[in-house]
Design an enzyme around this catalytic site. Structure first.
Site, PDB file in Angstrom:
ATOM      1  N   GLU A  54       0.826  -1.210   0.000  1.00 39.85           N
ATOM      2  CA  GLU A  54       0.000   0.000   0.000  1.00 39.85           C
ATOM      3  C   GLU A  54       0.856   1.255   0.000  1.00 39.85           C
ATOM      4  O   GLU A  54       1.876   1.322   0.669  1.00 39.85           O
ATOM      5  CB  GLU A  54      -0.937   0.023   1.216  1.00 39.85           C
ATOM      6  CG  GLU A  54      -1.892  -1.151   1.292  1.00 39.85           C
ATOM      7  CD  GLU A  54      -2.900  -1.196   0.137  1.00 39.85           C
ATOM      8  OE1 GLU A  54      -2.957  -0.236  -0.655  1.00 39.85           O
ATOM      9  OE2 GLU A  54      -3.607  -2.217   0.030  1.00 39.85           O
ATOM     10  N   GLY A  55       0.412   2.248  -0.737  1.00 42.40           N
ATOM     11  CA  GLY A  55       1.171   3.494  -0.879  1.00 42.40           C
ATOM     12  C   GLY A  55       0.949   4.479   0.268  1.00 42.40           C
ATOM     13  O   GLY A  55       0.093   4.279   1.132  1.00 42.40           O
ATOM     14  N   ASP A 374       5.042  18.692  -3.289  1.00 46.27           N
ATOM     15  CA  ASP A 374       4.207  18.740  -4.497  1.00 46.27           C
ATOM     16  C   ASP A 374       2.725  18.909  -4.135  1.00 46.27           C
ATOM     17  O   ASP A 374       2.007  19.707  -4.737  1.00 46.27           O
ATOM     18  CB  ASP A 374       4.370  17.442  -5.308  1.00 46.27           C
ATOM     19  CG  ASP A 374       5.481  17.530  -6.358  1.00 46.27           C
ATOM     20  OD1 ASP A 374       5.973  18.651  -6.623  1.00 46.27           O
ATOM     21  OD2 ASP A 374       5.851  16.468  -6.918  1.00 46.27           O
ATOM     22  N   PHE A 392      -3.357  10.102  -3.977  1.00 44.85           N
ATOM     23  CA  PHE A 392      -2.484  11.283  -3.949  1.00 44.85           C
ATOM     24  C   PHE A 392      -3.319  12.524  -4.285  1.00 44.85           C
ATOM     25  O   PHE A 392      -3.239  13.560  -3.611  1.00 44.85           O
ATOM     26  CB  PHE A 392      -1.351  11.079  -4.965  1.00 44.85           C
ATOM     27  CG  PHE A 392      -0.258  12.120  -4.939  1.00 44.85           C
ATOM     28  CD1 PHE A 392      -0.449  13.382  -5.473  1.00 44.85           C
ATOM     29  CD2 PHE A 392       0.993  11.819  -4.400  1.00 44.85           C
ATOM     30  CE1 PHE A 392       0.567  14.335  -5.475  1.00 44.85           C
ATOM     31  CE2 PHE A 392       2.025  12.759  -4.400  1.00 44.85           C
ATOM     32  CZ  PHE A 392       1.809  14.017  -4.935  1.00 44.85           C
TER      33      PHE A 392
HETATM   34  N1  LIG Z   1       6.739  13.742  -5.856  1.00 49.04           N
HETATM   35  C1  LIG Z   1       5.669  13.135  -6.384  1.00 49.04           C
HETATM   36  N2  LIG Z   1       5.447  11.832  -6.110  1.00 49.04           N
HETATM   37  C2  LIG Z   1       4.346  11.259  -6.603  1.00 49.04           C
HETATM   38  C3  LIG Z   1       3.428  11.964  -7.424  1.00 49.04           C
HETATM   39  N3  LIG Z   1       2.442  11.119  -7.779  1.00 49.04           N
HETATM   40  C4  LIG Z   1       2.739   9.939  -7.206  1.00 49.04           C
HETATM   41  N4  LIG Z   1       3.884  10.007  -6.488  1.00 49.04           N
HETATM   42  C5  LIG Z   1       4.543   8.941  -5.733  1.00 49.04           C
HETATM   43  O1  LIG Z   1       3.838   7.745  -5.929  1.00 49.04           O
HETATM   44  C6  LIG Z   1       3.087   7.398  -4.773  1.00 49.04           C
HETATM   45  C7  LIG Z   1       1.688   7.075  -5.213  1.00 49.04           C
HETATM   46  O2  LIG Z   1       1.148   6.173  -4.365  1.00 49.04           O
HETATM   47  P1  LIG Z   1      -0.065   6.511  -3.395  1.00 49.04           P
HETATM   48  O3  LIG Z   1       0.403   7.452  -2.361  1.00 49.04           O
HETATM   49  O4  LIG Z   1      -0.564   5.188  -3.005  1.00 49.04           O
HETATM   50  O5  LIG Z   1      -1.183   7.234  -4.299  1.00 49.04           O
HETATM   51  P2  LIG Z   1      -2.015   6.577  -5.504  1.00 49.04           P
HETATM   52  O6  LIG Z   1      -1.363   5.287  -5.878  1.00 49.04           O
HETATM   53  O7  LIG Z   1      -1.962   7.606  -6.575  1.00 49.04           O
HETATM   54  O8  LIG Z   1      -3.411   6.352  -5.000  1.00 49.04           O
HETATM   55  C8  LIG Z   1       3.122   8.593  -3.854  1.00 49.04           C
HETATM   56  O9  LIG Z   1       3.047   8.264  -2.501  1.00 49.04           O
HETATM   57  C9  LIG Z   1       4.445   9.240  -4.233  1.00 49.04           C
HETATM   58  O10 LIG Z   1       5.509   8.607  -3.582  1.00 49.04           O
HETATM   59  C10 LIG Z   1       3.700  13.345  -7.704  1.00 49.04           C
HETATM   60  O11 LIG Z   1       2.950  14.032  -8.373  1.00 49.04           O
HETATM   61  N5  LIG Z   1       4.825  13.860  -7.157  1.00 49.04           N
HETATM   62 MG   LIG Z   2      -1.314   3.549  -4.380  1.00 49.94          MG
END
Ligand SMILES: Nc1nc2c(ncn2[C@@H]2O[C@H](COP(=O)(O)OP(=O)(O)O)[C@@H](O)[C@H]2O)c(=O)[nH]1
Ligand SMILES: [Mg+2]
Ligand SMILES: *[C@@H]1O[C@H](CO)[C@@H](O)[C@H](O)[C@H]1NC(C)=O
Length: 432
Positions: A54-55, A374, A392
């Protein structure tokens, strides 16, 4: 097992000192028997962890659910939530930067969290409990046989674990668990693990379970299986508002806004209060900075060729049209696009502004901190557009809601190039 860990070394000066029913502070040396007979009241520790894949932004939502459970527990006993250190998340891919066991204070403002529920860092838990011992672990899981539709009921059962445990048993039959360090081989905690809990409910029945055990420290693993108790209600928003980003990250974002986007709180009518409990902004009263904020989620979102994610050309077309409609000549782009795509995007949209950290900055803030910067900048834009079902983007929506921006400027997302019914995000209205 009963005597295992009534180890009560309260070493660190905590702001939430355990106090007994008679008002005395709890001191080391009290026995399990004392506790069982109710002579002493001491605070208990709730720990949790989330499924490794999980992110970051789903984990922020899980915190809200766990906080809700903790609030229920606090009605009858003294509890403190132990913040699980941030481990090497899948998305944190910057090479050569150690990104394990990161304390919450690197990303969030601890005093703000503490104004909602008592929380401590994992390191403090170790200091207070005399070592990395957790007495009881519950692994939350769904019912193996599924759930009959239309028969909603809250219930909790103890059942054998369905998924193999992520901990391995050592020769003393203790399970070894490594918080915030999942992919390494080191070991941190020794703990006995009970069978998993079959699970399909919010905090209520679970509370009975946790309270009926007397163990000082209880951990919930796979806490993403917890459901929201009151999604979108006042309690939800209180916890969400308490999740203030760490001051140093907000400062970097604010500096960037002023340097590159001609955006300052005064000119943008952003009335930020350092103390979130005193902040209550009318929706639409904040103006936002003179730029379009864009979150363009790529990577795993495009690999599956999802139809709700646009091509870069499609995204740029939408960006230009929004800049025109809202008379904005600047655009800030947050994205996780790989280098090749970033270059392509730069060609299509040469004027885009991005936060590009130096290596030193990256080392300092880490991938998690850069992502927060960001998000902070996107949250201050006059108009924002995000990516479909990205948590995000959802967290940016909430931040903008807290900051008092007009919902019309917030709940927008890109449509896929061929997407037919492109439904826009729901407005989750803030509640105080
Ligand atoms: N710096 C930056 N990191 C991002 C961006 N979009 C995604 N990420 C990275 O990718 C992860 C995406 O995973 P998550 O937080 O689970 O969000 P989701 O997967 O979009 O629902 C983020 O936590 C960041 O580490 C962005 O626009 N900028
Ligand atoms: Mg995610
Ligand atoms: C910056 O914004 C202010 C209004 O807040 C405006 O008067 C000024 O012209 C802007 N400067 C630039 C360089 O766009």
């Amino acid at each position: 097992m009963a005597a295992l860990s009534v180890v009560c070394l309260l070493l660190a000066a905590a702001s939430w000192r355990p106090v007994s029913a008679t008002g005395e502070e709890f001191w080391p040396g009290q026995s399990a028997a004392d506790i069982l007979s109710g002579v002493a009241s001491r605070r208990r520790y709730l720990l949790y962890d989330v499924n490794p894949p999980e992110g970051f932004n789903l984990r922020r939502d899980v915190y809200i659910r766990v906080a809700s459970l903790l609030k229920t527990l606090l009605k009858t006993e003294e509890w403190v939530l132990v913040l699980p250190p941030w481990g090497r998340l899948y998305h944190w891919q910057s090479p050569d930067i150690p990104q394990v066991r990161i304390p919450w204070s690197e990303f969030f403002d601890l005093p703000s969290l503490n104004k909602n529920i008592p929380v401590i860092e994992y390191e403090q838990f170790i200091a207070e409990s005399g070592g990395p011992f957790i007495d009881q672990v519950y692994v939350l899981q769904g019912y193996a046989e599924g759930w009959k539709e239309g028969t909603w009921e809250e219930k909790v059962d103890e059942r054998p674990c369905i998924d193999p445990l992520l901990y391995s048993q050592d020769k003393h039959e203790y399970y070894r668990l490594v918080l915030g360090l999942r992919r390494n081989t080191g070991s941190e905690c020794l703990l006995p693990v009970r069978p998993g809990i079959g699970f399909h409910c919010g905090a209520c029945p679970l509370k009975k379970h946790i309270c009926s055990a007397w163990e000082p420290s209880v951990m919930l693993d796979r806490a993403e299986n917890l459901l929201h108790d009151h999604y979108g209600g006042r309690e939800y928003w209180d916890t969400r508002r308490s999740m203030v980003f760490a001051k140093h990250l907000r400062a970097v974002g604010d500096e960037f806004r002023s340097q590159h986007l001609n955006s300052t709180d005064a000119a943008d009518k952003m009335a930020l209060e350092e103390d979130w409990t005193r902040m209550k902004v009318k929706l639409g009263s904040a103006l936002g900075g003179p730029y379009l904020g864009v979150h363009l989620r790529r990577k795993d979102f495009i690999w599956g060729h999802r139809e709700d994610v646009p091509s870069l050309e499609g995204a740029v077309k939408k960006i230009r049209s929004l800049m025109k409609t809202h008379r904005l000549d600047k655009v800030f782009v947050a994205t996780d696009a790989i280098r090749k795509e970033q270059e392509e995007l730069r060609k299509l949209l040469p004027e885009m502004v991005r936060f590009e950290p130096t290596w030193e900055e990256l080392e300092l803030y880490k991938d998690g901190g850069v992502a927060i910067i960001d998000q902070w900048i996107c949250a201050h834009a006059r108009f924002f557009i995000g990516t479909s079902v990205s948590t995000f983007s959802f967290r940016i929506h909430e931040e903008r809601e807290i900051l008092g921006l007009d919902p019309k400027t917030t709940y927008n997302r890109f449509c896929g190039d061929q997407e037919k019914a492109c439904e826009q995000p729901t407005h989750w209205k803030i509640a105080y």
